[in-house]
Write an enzyme that holds these catalytic residues in place. Structure first.
Site, PDB file in Angstrom:
ATOM      1  CD  GLU A 123       5.029   6.422  10.788  1.00 22.89           C
ATOM      2  OE1 GLU A 123       4.947   5.180  11.224  1.00 22.89           O
ATOM      3  OE2 GLU A 123       3.924   7.176  10.157  1.00 22.89           O
TER       4      GLU A 123
ATOM      5  CG  ASP B  41       1.367   3.983   1.071  1.00 25.41           C
ATOM      6  OD1 ASP B  41       0.606   3.803   2.424  1.00 25.41           O
ATOM      7  OD2 ASP B  41       1.167   3.313  -0.130  1.00 25.41           O
ATOM      8  N   GLY B  42       3.657   2.864   3.263  1.00 21.76           N
ATOM      9  CA  GLY B  42       4.258   1.452   3.216  1.00 21.76           C
ATOM     10  C   GLY B  42       4.026   0.674   2.044  1.00 21.76           C
TER      11      GLY B  42
ATOM     12  CG  ASP C 200       3.900  -1.035  14.931  1.00 20.21           C
ATOM     13  OD1 ASP C 200       4.824  -0.053  15.669  1.00 20.21           O
ATOM     14  OD2 ASP C 200       2.892  -1.101  15.526  1.00 20.21           O
TER      15      ASP C 200
ATOM     16  CB  THR D   5      -3.284   2.528  12.501  1.00 14.03           C
ATOM     17  OG1 THR D   5      -3.146   3.094  11.128  1.00 14.03           O
ATOM     18  CG2 THR D   5      -2.366   3.673  13.430  1.00 14.03           C
TER      19      THR D   5
HETATM   20  N1  SAM Z   1       0.664  -0.584  17.793  1.00 14.15           N
HETATM   21  C1  SAM Z   1      -0.162   0.244  17.470  1.00 14.15           C
HETATM   22  C2  SAM Z   1      -1.583  -0.491  16.836  1.00 14.15           C
HETATM   23  O1  SAM Z   1      -1.324  -1.995  17.014  1.00 14.15           O
HETATM   24  O2  SAM Z   1      -2.297   0.006  16.740  1.00 14.15           O
HETATM   25  C3  SAM Z   1       0.502   1.072  16.075  1.00 14.15           C
HETATM   26  C4  SAM Z   1       1.483   1.831  16.342  1.00 14.15           C
HETATM   27  S1  SAM Z   1       2.344   2.686  15.272  1.00 14.15           S
HETATM   28  C5  SAM Z   1       2.115   4.157  15.917  1.00 14.15           C
HETATM   29  C6  SAM Z   1       1.425   2.826  13.705  1.00 14.15           C
HETATM   30  C7  SAM Z   1       1.873   3.555  12.466  1.00 14.15           C
HETATM   31  O3  SAM Z   1       1.392   3.261  11.319  1.00 14.15           O
HETATM   32  C8  SAM Z   1       1.648   5.032  12.965  1.00 14.15           C
HETATM   33  O4  SAM Z   1       2.975   5.800  13.060  1.00 14.15           O
HETATM   34  C9  SAM Z   1       1.130   5.687  11.403  1.00 14.15           C
HETATM   35  O5  SAM Z   1       1.593   6.796  11.048  1.00 14.15           O
HETATM   36  C10 SAM Z   1       1.631   4.488  10.371  1.00 14.15           C
HETATM   37  N2  SAM Z   1       0.862   4.468   9.201  1.00 14.15           N
HETATM   38  C11 SAM Z   1      -0.455   4.507   9.152  1.00 14.15           C
HETATM   39  N3  SAM Z   1      -0.744   4.241   7.999  1.00 14.15           N
HETATM   40  C12 SAM Z   1       0.559   3.968   7.088  1.00 14.15           C
HETATM   41  C13 SAM Z   1       0.842   3.738   5.673  1.00 14.15           C
HETATM   42  N4  SAM Z   1      -0.033   3.610   4.823  1.00 14.15           N
HETATM   43  N5  SAM Z   1       2.059   3.509   5.455  1.00 14.15           N
HETATM   44  C14 SAM Z   1       3.139   3.711   6.436  1.00 14.15           C
HETATM   45  N6  SAM Z   1       2.822   3.901   8.005  1.00 14.15           N
HETATM   46  C15 SAM Z   1       1.500   4.136   8.059  1.00 14.15           C
END
Ligand code: SAM
Length: 304
Positions: free
Chosen positions: A104, A136-137, A154, A156
């Site tokens: 995350e 970063d994922g 999952d 954004t």
């Molecule tokens: N269910 C939501 C949707 O469909 O939009 C997503 C929910 S979840 C909270 C999304 C997560 O992705 C967030 O916690 C965000 O911080 C994370 N995120 C965004 N960019 C990312 C990246 N480059 N690497 C890892 N996590 C990331």
């Protein structure tokens, strides 16, 4: 007070809330939390609703159980994103799962979620099988030497810090971290109704990497309506389990709110208008060209 959000060009939706519990900026994104009488708490990142307390299972159950009920023996699972912990909670229900690696980007989303709505994760961040990486994922997937039975992304919406996790190059890296032809990758693929070009471009791009890419659908009110997922196999292994197998596996999980042996199969129904959409737009998203034709950051939130 109203939180309003564009679905796509020309339409949107709003949610009424009673009070603002928090607004702020993390290192990566803006974060807000509202309290609503009808829906409970509402988490918003960069102007986009992420999770609504009353409705979250409509997203977390299909995202996890479509692949994990299909895979014969999902021992090693990777979760990319998912900071609110809803995906993790559902994965932890599987006794077969031996390790869960979660990456995350924004640790503050995890801390925030734990503080304001711990029931979403339901204590799963304390699961001994979890190895949590804050980062970063894409970097994680490109660097890890591990291999996974199921990878769940999952994420954004494809702008801001997540934009480079929707490209052919990243999907290629994901495929390389799957253990074998029976492994599965799932991600959400936006709304075929409100963001048809984004939906179909994600599927077109995945199809250049994976042998089998199957769209799945569920109505998710907290995202404005009909939503989709992309279930991907490096082999030809997207096969809906027999009802008796689903029944047995679901009994071991305990009661769910969306997924049953009957509803599981219904998530794979792809209507003719959507099939036409998938054929009509085949724009491939790459690192060099990661613009979606009907999704712009300013879509996220406008003052109506
Ligand atoms: N269910 C939501 C949707 O469909 O939009 C997503 C929910 S979840 C909270 C999304 C997560 O992705 C967030 O916690 C965000 O911080 C994370 N995120 C965004 N960019 C990312 C990246 N480059 N690497 C890892 N996590 C990331």
């Amino acid at each position: 007070m109203l939180h309003n959000e564009w679905n796509g060009s020309g339409s949107g939706y709003f949610l009424e809330y009673a009070k603002i519990l928090y607004t702020g900026q993390t290192r990566y994104q803006s974060i807000a939390l509202y309290e609503s009488h009808q829906f409970g708490k509402i988490l918003v990142l960069d102007g986009c609703i992420q999770v609504i307390e009353s409705d979250e299972y409509h997203y977390h159950e299909p995202m996890v159980h479509l692949p994990l009920l299909m895979h014969q023996n999902p021992e090693h699972v990777c979760i990319i994103g998912g900071g609110d912990g809803g995906i993790l909670r559902e994965v932890c229900k599987y006794q077969a799962v031996k390790t869960i690696d979660m990456v995350e980007l924004d640790g503050e989303v995890i801390q925030f979620s734990q503080k304001y709505f711990p029931e979403i994760a339901s204590g799963s961040f304390a699961d001994a099988r979890l190895s949590l990486t804050i980062g970063d994922g894409r970097s994680y997937i490109e660097r890890t030497t591990k291999r996974y039975d199921v990878i769940i992304m999952d994420m954004t919406d494809p702008f801001g810090p997540s934009v480079m996790l929707y490209t052919r190059e990243f999907f290629t890296a994901v495929k390389e971290k799957l253990r074998n032809a029976e492994s599965l990758f799932i991600m959400h693929s936006e709304s075929p109704k409100f963001r048809p070009m984004t939906f179909s471009s994600i599927h077109a791009t995945l199809s250049t990497v994976f042998n089998d890419v199957v769209p799945c659908f569920h109505t998710i009110a907290m995202y404005g309506g009909l939503w989709s997922f992309a279930l991907c196999s490096p082999g030809q292994n997207i096969i809906i389990p027999e009802e008796r197998v689903l029944t047995k596996k679901l009994e071991a999980l305990g009661p769910l709110k969306v997924i049953t042996p009957d509803s599981y199969k219904s998530k794979f129904i792809c209507e003719p208008w959507i099939k036409s959409l998938l054929v009509s737009n085949t724009k491939i998203i790459t690192d060099a060209d990661h613009g979606f034709l009907d999704l712009f950051p300013e879509n996220a939130q406008q003052s109506f």
